[in-house]
Design an enzyme around this catalytic site. Structure first.
Site, PDB file in Angstrom:
ATOM      1  N   GLY A  11       6.139  -5.882  13.907  1.00  0.00           N
ATOM      2  CA  GLY A  11       6.955  -5.016  14.630  1.00  0.00           C
ATOM      3  C   GLY A  11       6.297  -3.936  15.212  1.00  0.00           C
ATOM      4  O   GLY A  11       6.680  -3.411  16.270  1.00  0.00           O
ATOM      5  N   ALA A  37       7.471  -4.118  10.904  1.00  0.00           N
ATOM      6  CA  ALA A  37       8.812  -3.794  10.170  1.00  0.00           C
ATOM      7  C   ALA A  37       8.443  -3.378   8.677  1.00  0.00           C
ATOM      8  O   ALA A  37       7.502  -3.854   8.159  1.00  0.00           O
ATOM      9  CB  ALA A  37       9.440  -5.009  10.240  1.00  0.00           C
ATOM     10  N   GLU A  60       3.584 -12.353  10.918  1.00  0.00           N
ATOM     11  CA  GLU A  60       4.806 -12.931  10.238  1.00  0.00           C
ATOM     12  C   GLU A  60       4.806 -14.132   9.631  1.00  0.00           C
ATOM     13  O   GLU A  60       5.233 -14.301   8.399  1.00  0.00           O
ATOM     14  CB  GLU A  60       6.207 -12.936  11.366  1.00  0.00           C
ATOM     15  CG  GLU A  60       6.508 -11.464  11.664  1.00  0.00           C
ATOM     16  CD  GLU A  60       5.624 -10.775  12.950  1.00  0.00           C
ATOM     17  OE1 GLU A  60       4.770 -11.436  13.070  1.00  0.00           O
ATOM     18  OE2 GLU A  60       6.564  -9.956  13.303  1.00  0.00           O
ATOM     19  N   GLU A  64       5.159  -5.463  18.574  1.00  0.00           N
ATOM     20  CA  GLU A  64       6.430  -5.714  19.029  1.00  0.00           C
ATOM     21  C   GLU A  64       6.800  -4.370  19.901  1.00  0.00           C
ATOM     22  O   GLU A  64       7.196  -4.495  20.921  1.00  0.00           O
ATOM     23  CB  GLU A  64       7.427  -6.304  18.356  1.00  0.00           C
ATOM     24  CG  GLU A  64       7.043  -7.625  18.094  1.00  0.00           C
ATOM     25  CD  GLU A  64       8.277  -8.236  17.040  1.00  0.00           C
ATOM     26  OE1 GLU A  64       8.181  -7.772  15.925  1.00  0.00           O
ATOM     27  OE2 GLU A  64       8.612  -9.115  17.148  1.00  0.00           O
TER      28      GLU A  64
END
Ligand code: CAA
Length: 260
Positions: free
Chosen positions: A112, A67, A135, A115
Site C-alpha cells: 500500500g 497496509a 502482497e 500504491e
C-alpha cells in the site's frame, strides 16, 4: 480535524503531509486513510492558497511499509473488498487532486505504501528508498490500485515481474523503470519535491489543474482522452489566465495569473 496519524504542516502555500507512525514503519491503517480522505476531500480543496502537496513518511526508514497487516486479521471477503474500495477512493482523490501531489519516498514504499506513492503525480526517491509489491508473500494481491498503476508506470512485463516475485527494487532501478522521477540524497526528498512544486506554482493554476484531468483521462476506460483534451483546450482558451499569459509573452513581462 485534529490529525492523529498524519502531521500536516504548511510552508509558503506548500503542504507537507507526513505519515506519522514511525514505529509501525508508517503502515497505512484506517486512521491514516480517514485522515488522507479528509485532507484531499475537505481541507485541501477549501484552501485557496494551497500550491501543492508533498506526502512523506516519518523517520528515515520508511515512506510506508504497506497496509497495516495487523488490521487484516478480522477480514472476511466482504470486509476486504470494502477495504480495497475505500483505498481506491482515497487514492483517486489524490490522483485527481487539482494541485500537484508529490511523494517524497524516504525509505520502504511497499504494498500500500508503493500504491500511495503511485497515486501521487510524481515520486522523488531518496537513494535508500525501496519499492515493492510484496502482497503475494502474504497470500493476497495488491488492493489499493497496485495492479493497475504499476502497469501504467513501468509496463506490463516489468509490473508482472515485480508483482509476482515480490522483489524489492532500489531507488536507482525505480528511476530507470520510470517509477521514480528523480533520485536524491537521503534526507533531500522533501526539498526536491518542494522545489518542483514551487516551480509549478508559478504556472497558470487552471491550466495545471486541467492538465492533470487530461492526463488522467488517458487511463479512464470511459473517456476519450483526445476529446477531453480538445474540450479542455477550448475551456482554457476562454480563461483570463490564457489572455494574461499570452499578453505577458507578447509584452515580454512575467504573467500575473489568477487561476480564472
Ligand atoms: N503493517 C503493520 N505493521 C508493520 C508493517 C505493516 N505493513 N510493516 C512493518 N510493520 C511493523 C512491524 O510489525 C514491526 O512492529 P513491532 O516492532 O511492533 O513488531 C515494526 O513495524 C518494524 O518492522 P520490522 O521489525 O519488520 O522491521 P525490519 O527492518 O525487520 O523489516 C520490512 C522491514 C522489510 C519493511 C518489514 O517490516 C516488512 O516486510 N513489512 C511488511 C511489508 C509488506 O508486506 N507490505 C504489504 C502489506 S499488504 C498491502 O499493502 C496490501 C494492499 O495493497 C492493500
Amino acid at each position: 480535524m485534529e490529525y492523529k496519524s498524519l502531521l500536516v504542516t504548511y510552508n509558503d502555500g506548500i503542504c507537507t503531509i507526513t505519515i506519522n507512525r514511525e514505529k509501525a514503519l508508517n503502515a497505512l491503517n484506517r486512521t491514516v486513510f480517514a485522515e488522507l480522505r479528509y485532507f484531499f476531500e475537505e481541507e485541501g480543496p477549501q484552501n485557496k492558497d494551497l500550491k501543492g502537496v508533498v506526502i512523506t513518511g516519518a523517520g528515515s526508514k520508511a515512506f510506508a511499509a504497506g497496509a497495516d497487516i495487523k488490521e487484516f486479521m478480522d477480514l472476511d471477503e466482504a470486509k476486504a473488498k470494502s477495504l480495497s474500495q475505500n483505498g481506491h477512493e482515497v487514492f483517486f482523490l489524490i490522483e485527481r487532486f487539482h494541485k500537484p501531489v508529490i511523494a517524497a519516498v524516504n525509505g520502504f514504499a511497499l504494498g500500500g505504501g508503493c500504491e500511495l506513492a503511485m497515486a501521487c503525480h510524481m515520486r522523488i526517491a531518496g537513494a535508500k528508498a525501496r519499492f515493492g509489491q510484496p502482497e503475494v508473500n502474504l497470500g493476497i494481491c495488491p488492493g489499493y490500485g497496485g495492479t493497475q498503476r504499476l502497469v501504467q508506470l513501468v509496463g506490463k512485463g516489468k509490473a508482472l515481474e515485480l508483482l509476482l516475485t515480490a522483489d524489492m527494487i532500489k531507488a536507482d532501478e525505480a528511476h530507470r523503470l520510470g517509477l521514480a522521477n528523480h533520485v536524491v540524497e537521503p534526507g533531500e526528498e522533501v526539498a526536491k519535491a518542494t522545489e518542483i512544486l514551487a516551480k509549478i506554482a508559478s504556472k497558470a493554476p487552471l491550466a495545471v489543474a486541467k492538465t492533470v484531468d487530461c492526463v488522467n483521462a488517458y487511463f479512464d476506460k470511459h473517456a476519450d482522452g483526445y476529446d477531453v483534451e480538445a474540450s479542455t483546450f477550448g475551456v482554457l482558451a476562454n480563461s483570463y489566465d490564457f489572455k494574461e499569459g499570452s499578453a505577458a509573452f507578447i509584452e515580454k513581462r512575467a504573467a500575473n495569473f489568477k487561476g480564472e
